[in-house]
Design an enzyme around this catalytic site. Structure first.
Site, PDB file in Angstrom:
ATOM      1  N   GLU A  56      34.954  38.029  34.956  1.00 29.91           N
ATOM      2  CA  GLU A  56      35.153  37.299  35.970  1.00 29.91           C
ATOM      3  C   GLU A  56      33.694  36.638  36.307  1.00 29.91           C
ATOM      4  OE1 GLU A  56      38.209  40.668  36.937  1.00 29.91           O
ATOM      5  OE2 GLU A  56      36.389  40.255  35.837  1.00 29.91           O
ATOM      6  N   CYS A  84      38.322  43.911  40.262  1.00 31.63           N
ATOM      7  CA  CYS A  84      37.478  44.950  40.895  1.00 31.63           C
ATOM      8  C   CYS A  84      36.867  44.648  42.178  1.00 31.63           C
ATOM      9  CB  CYS A  84      36.440  45.782  40.077  1.00 31.63           C
ATOM     10  SG  CYS A  84      34.836  44.828  39.902  1.00 31.63           S
TER      11      CYS A  84
END
Length: 153
Positions: A56, A84
């Protein structure tokens, strides 16, 4: 709409497969803007020896560079596994419009499972979440990877 979701996730899965082939945890991410890929990435934590080299983060960095802006207001992030806390924070800070998740992460997910940073009411930006796109395929990549890792040990 469904075609765009499936298209974006299929590209993220290709990135996750690249990570798998390099013995990285198989997570892939793609940023689409006006239907065009402007950023992509796959986990490279082991390769780069960098704890922040998540799919990401790499995809968001590439997208911001492509647009020449820290804001990704009109862009959508497709990721094979629920982000996360670090990645969720980056998603909020980049002002992405939408987050599309393949498989949720009941142990460490920060976009609805354990926490929900990207929609926290005290933050100044909230992201629309769509989950479960190609969920079985995304989950299978992860479980296969960890099964293989256990066999090798």
């Amino acid at each position: 709409m469904i075609d765009q979701l499936e298209y974006g996730m299929s590209l993220a899965i290709k990135e996750a497969e690249r990570a798998y082939d390099k013995k990285e945890i198989p997570v892939g991410a793609v940023v689409l803007h006006e239907g065009r890929v402007i950023g992509k990435g796959y986990n490279q934590v082991e390769t780069l020896k960098d704890p922040t080299a998540h799919a990401e983060i790499l995809a968001i960095t590439a997208a911001a560079s492509y647009l020449g802006s820290k804001w990704l207001h009109e862009a959508d992030l497709f990721v094979t596994k629920e982000p996360c806390p670090m990645c969720a924070g980056a998603i909020v800070l980049s002002r992405l419009r939408k987050l599309v998740i393949g498989a949720m992460d009941a142990k460490a997910g920060a976009c609805g499972s354990v926490l929900n940073i990207v929609q926290h009411p005290k933050l100044n930006h909230r992201i629309e979440i769509i989950s479960g796109i190609h969920e079985q395929q995304c989950s299978h990549l992860l479980t296969s990877f960890f099964e293989e890792l256990r066999r090798e040990k």
